[in-house]
Structure formats: structure tokens, C-alpha cells
Scaffold this motif. Structure first.
Motif, PDB file in Angstrom:
ATOM      1  N   SER A 203    -112.978 -76.302  11.666  1.00  0.00           N
ATOM      2  CA  SER A 203    -113.432 -77.125  10.541  1.00  0.00           C
ATOM      3  C   SER A 203    -112.884 -76.600   9.218  1.00  0.00           C
ATOM      4  N   GLU A 204    -112.968 -75.286   9.015  1.00  0.00           N
ATOM      5  CA  GLU A 204    -112.446 -74.678   7.787  1.00  0.00           C
ATOM      6  C   GLU A 204    -110.942 -74.926   7.659  1.00  0.00           C
ATOM      7  N   SER A 205    -110.227 -74.805   8.773  1.00  0.00           N
ATOM      8  CA  SER A 205    -108.769 -74.981   8.752  1.00  0.00           C
ATOM      9  C   SER A 205    -108.387 -76.419   8.446  1.00  0.00           C
ATOM     10  N   LEU A 206    -109.104 -77.376   9.032  1.00  0.00           N
ATOM     11  CA  LEU A 206    -108.794 -78.787   8.799  1.00  0.00           C
ATOM     12  C   LEU A 206    -108.953 -79.151   7.324  1.00  0.00           C
ATOM     13  N   ALA A 207    -110.029 -78.696   6.720  1.00  0.00           N
ATOM     14  CA  ALA A 207    -110.255 -78.986   5.306  1.00  0.00           C
ATOM     15  C   ALA A 207    -109.154 -78.381   4.443  1.00  0.00           C
ATOM     16  N   ALA A 208    -108.750 -77.149   4.755  1.00  0.00           N
ATOM     17  CA  ALA A 208    -107.716 -76.472   3.979  1.00  0.00           C
ATOM     18  C   ALA A 208    -106.341 -77.107   4.189  1.00  0.00           C
ATOM     19  N   LEU A 209    -106.069 -77.578   5.389  1.00  0.00           N
ATOM     20  CA  LEU A 209    -104.793 -78.242   5.659  1.00  0.00           C
ATOM     21  C   LEU A 209    -104.648 -79.509   4.822  1.00  0.00           C
ATOM     22  N   GLU A 210    -105.699 -80.294   4.753  1.00  0.00           N
ATOM     23  CA  GLU A 210    -105.671 -81.508   3.934  1.00  0.00           C
ATOM     24  C   GLU A 210    -105.469 -81.160   2.459  1.00  0.00           C
ATOM     25  N   LYS A 211    -106.147 -80.139   2.000  1.00  0.00           N
ATOM     26  CA  LYS A 211    -106.062 -79.724   0.599  1.00  0.00           C
ATOM     27  C   LYS A 211    -104.664 -79.230   0.244  1.00  0.00           C
ATOM     28  N   ASN A 212    -103.987 -78.594   1.214  1.00  0.00           N
ATOM     29  CA  ASN A 212    -102.680 -77.988   0.938  1.00  0.00           C
ATOM     30  C   ASN A 212    -101.493 -78.865   1.324  1.00  0.00           C
ATOM     31  N   GLY A 213    -101.736 -80.135   1.582  1.00  0.00           N
ATOM     32  CA  GLY A 213    -100.629 -81.058   1.791  1.00  0.00           C
ATOM     33  C   GLY A 213     -99.976 -80.991   3.157  1.00  0.00           C
ATOM     34  N   PHE A 214    -100.785 -80.910   4.208  1.00  0.00           N
ATOM     35  CA  PHE A 214    -100.267 -80.944   5.565  1.00  0.00           C
ATOM     36  C   PHE A 214    -100.750 -82.208   6.277  1.00  0.00           C
ATOM     37  N   TYR A 215     -99.897 -82.754   7.115  1.00  0.00           N
ATOM     38  CA  TYR A 215    -100.289 -83.835   8.011  1.00  0.00           C
ATOM     39  C   TYR A 215    -100.817 -83.207   9.293  1.00  0.00           C
ATOM     40  N   ILE A 216    -102.079 -83.459   9.612  1.00  0.00           N
ATOM     41  CA  ILE A 216    -102.696 -82.894  10.816  1.00  0.00           C
ATOM     42  C   ILE A 216    -102.416 -83.814  11.999  1.00  0.00           C
ATOM     43  N   SER A 217    -101.727 -83.293  12.996  1.00  0.00           N
ATOM     44  CA  SER A 217    -101.333 -84.130  14.126  1.00  0.00           C
ATOM     45  C   SER A 217    -102.232 -83.982  15.344  1.00  0.00           C
ATOM     46  N   GLU A 218    -102.928 -82.824  15.461  1.00  0.00           N
ATOM     47  CA  GLU A 218    -103.706 -82.647  16.693  1.00  0.00           C
ATOM     48  C   GLU A 218    -104.627 -81.437  16.611  1.00  0.00           C
ATOM     49  N   VAL A 219    -105.793 -81.576  17.232  1.00  0.00           N
ATOM     50  CA  VAL A 219    -106.666 -80.453  17.554  1.00  0.00           C
ATOM     51  C   VAL A 219    -106.931 -80.546  19.055  1.00  0.00           C
ATOM     52  N   SER A 220    -106.728 -79.474  19.782  1.00  0.00           N
ATOM     53  CA  SER A 220    -106.854 -79.555  21.237  1.00  0.00           C
ATOM     54  C   SER A 220    -107.306 -78.219  21.821  1.00  0.00           C
ATOM     55  N   GLU A 221    -107.687 -78.270  23.087  1.00  0.00           N
ATOM     56  CA  GLU A 221    -108.060 -77.095  23.860  1.00  0.00           C
ATOM     57  C   GLU A 221    -107.485 -77.266  25.259  1.00  0.00           C
ATOM     58  N   ILE A 222    -106.919 -76.218  25.813  1.00  0.00           N
ATOM     59  CA  ILE A 222    -106.247 -76.310  27.107  1.00  0.00           C
ATOM     60  C   ILE A 222    -107.029 -75.547  28.166  1.00  0.00           C
ATOM     61  N   MET A 223    -107.370 -76.242  29.233  1.00  0.00           N
ATOM     62  CA  MET A 223    -108.051 -75.629  30.373  1.00  0.00           C
ATOM     63  C   MET A 223    -107.060 -75.467  31.535  1.00  0.00           C
ATOM     64  N   LEU A 224    -107.223 -74.402  32.304  1.00  0.00           N
ATOM     65  CA  LEU A 224    -106.360 -74.153  33.458  1.00  0.00           C
ATOM     66  C   LEU A 224    -107.231 -73.748  34.640  1.00  0.00           C
ATOM     67  N   ARG A 225    -107.108 -74.479  35.747  1.00  0.00           N
ATOM     68  CA  ARG A 225    -107.867 -74.157  36.947  1.00  0.00           C
ATOM     69  C   ARG A 225    -106.904 -73.789  38.067  1.00  0.00           C
ATOM     70  N   LYS A 226    -107.075 -72.600  38.617  1.00  0.00           N
ATOM     71  CA  LYS A 226    -106.208 -72.132  39.692  1.00  0.00           C
ATOM     72  C   LYS A 226    -106.846 -72.399  41.051  1.00  0.00           C
ATOM     73  N   TYR A 227    -105.981 -72.446  42.097  1.00  0.00           N
ATOM     74  CA  TYR A 227    -106.441 -72.722  43.458  1.00  0.00           C
ATOM     75  C   TYR A 227    -106.173 -71.534  44.372  1.00  0.00           C
ATOM     76  N   LYS A 228    -107.020 -71.378  45.367  1.00  0.00           N
ATOM     77  CA  LYS A 228    -106.823 -70.329  46.357  1.00  0.00           C
ATOM     78  C   LYS A 228    -105.612 -70.661  47.223  1.00  0.00           C
TER      79      LYS A 228
END
Length: 255
Positions: A203-228
């Protein structure tokens, strides 16, 4: 620019045994049963095998994944491969690119970036804590293929030397405090990636990015599940890492 030859190898054996070893270290290598010396191992070409006390082992080249996950010494949380590869694509990093990074930490992602930009690219990485800086130096020296990383033992709060960088990656506690300096370092429409562990940091980063003239393209989280690895009883492993970090991607806009 000539590439360096790594002296790292991977030994694999029964019951999921895996060990990363360094051929330049003149010492005995311990195995589940018995041991061998590095002189003997250096004579075995990757892909071939040897036996010790009736147990068969294979020798493989040590790739970037094996080095980062099974050999690299760490005193910090690292950028894991599941994020690293995605970050590199989202920041459009390929051979010849000039990329900035802060903080270096243990140098895991720096190793990956060095290989990604190739012999004619450059990685400029900043780490303010001296103990992490020295550890990252050692980790890079053990596996970097190219002499293309410039390291600084300083915080980017005091400025970034480079200009017109193609991309910048931030893995610092308060990325919103350094966006003005990162903006100066990036070329027009340059890529920015941020990794933070908590939602309030997002949240803090998004607000600062807008203030500093950046186009925000994505916020994401990556999950990885391994198999036996059992064909007759294929199913997910019982445990998995639930969370490592949130990713934010943005691009620099004109004033």
C-alpha cells in the motif's frame, strides 16, 4: 569478454541425495556411505557416474538453480527462483541490458541478473550493510560467469550513480523512500520491480509510485506447489511454502 568456467558440480544419488561441491577445494567429499576426493571427481565428466561402497552416484553440472538453492551462503531472505524468473521477464531483462538493484542481500538475485544480462550487459547493485556486501561478493565470485557486476557498499538513499538504466529492482525495507532516486536512474519508460513481504508495504509503495510519476502495471504473488516424484502415487508434497513476497511492477512516465 571471456566467460569464467565454474568449478561447481552436483552429485546425485539414491533417496534424493543431492550435494553441490567445489572442485577447486582440495578436500574429501562426504557421501552417505564413504567419501571421495575432488581430484577423483574432477576426472568424471558431467552426466557420467561413479560408485562408492556399491552405491552409484551421478555427476551433473551445477546450474544457477542448484547454486542458489543448495550452495549459496545466505544471511538474508533471498529472491527465490519462482519470483526471480518472473521478475526478469516483467522487467524485460535480456543480454546487453543495464540493470540496477538494491539491496544486494546475499547476492542470489544478483547472480541470476549477471547471467541474464550476459557479457555485454551490466548489473549495478547497492547494499548498505557491510557484512551482507562482503557475503554477496564471495557468493558472486564463486559462480558468476561474467565480470559484469558493479557493487556498492552504500544505501541508495544517498543517491544512485548510474543514469539511463533499462530497469531497476528494489528489495529494501521501505522502497517508497527511495523512488525519487530510482526515478533519476531510470531511462524514460524504464522498468521498475519491487519485492516486499507485507501488504502494508504494498500500500505504501503504490501511493508513492503514483506520487513519483510511475505507471503501475501489476501487483502479484506467486505460489509454487511441488509434487512427489513417485509415478505410482503422484500427488502434491505434504508441505509447501505459503508466502515469500508480493511483487509490484511499474514503468517510469515523463514529467
Amino acid at each position: 569478454m571471456e566467460s569464467r568456467i565454474t568449478t561447481k558440480r552436483v552429485i546425485i544419488g539414491p533417496d534424493n541425495f543431492k550435494k553441490v561441491v567445489d572442485l577447486s577445494s582440495p578436500s574429501k567429499i562426504g557421501l552417505p556411505k564413504g567419501q571421495i576426493d575432488t581430484d577423483f571427481l574432477s576426472q568424471i565428466k558431467p552426466g557420467n557416474s561413479f560408485e562408492v561402497q556399491g552405491i552409484k552416484y551421478h555427476v551433473l553440472n551445477c546450474d544457477t538453480f542448484d547454486y542458489i538453492m543448495h550452495s549459496l551462503k545466505r544471511q538474508t531472505q533471498i529472491v527465490y527462483p519462482k519470483e526471480g524468473a518472473y521478475i526478469a521477464m516483467r522487467l524485460d531483462i535480456f543480454p546487453g541490458k543495464r540493470v540496477g538493484e538494491a539491496g544486494t542481500g546475499s547476492g542470489a538475485f544478483t547472480v541470476y541478473l549477471s547471467r541474464a544480462v550476459g557479457p555485454y550487459g551490466r548489473v549495478y547493485t547497492y547494499e548498505q550493510r557491510e557484512e551482507f556486501y562482503k557475503l554477496a561478493q564471495k557468493n558472486l565470485s564463486e559462480f558468476s560467469e561474467f565480470d559484469n557486476v558493479i557493487m556498492y557498499n552504500k544505501s541508495i538513499n544517498y543517491g544512485i550513480k548510474e543514469r539511463d538504466l533499462d530497469a531497476f529492482f528494489l528489495d529494501v525495507r521501505k522502497p517508497w523512500e527511495v523512488l525519487e532516486e530510482v526515478r533519476k536512474a531510470l531511462k524514460p519508460a524504464g522498468h521498475l520491480g519491487i519485492l516486499v513481504p507485507t501488504t502494508n508495504q504494498v500500500s505504501e509503495s503504490l501511493a508513492a509510485l503514483e506520487k513519483n510519476g510511475f505507471y503501475i502495471s501489476e501487483v502479484s504473488e506467486i505460489m509454487l506447489r511441488k509434487y512427489k516424484l513417485i509415478p505410482q502415487r503422484l500427488r502434491p508434497e505434504d508441505l509447501m511454502v505459503g508466502h515469500t513476497g508480493y511483487l509490484i511492477f511499474a514503468k517510469k512516465l515523463e514529467e
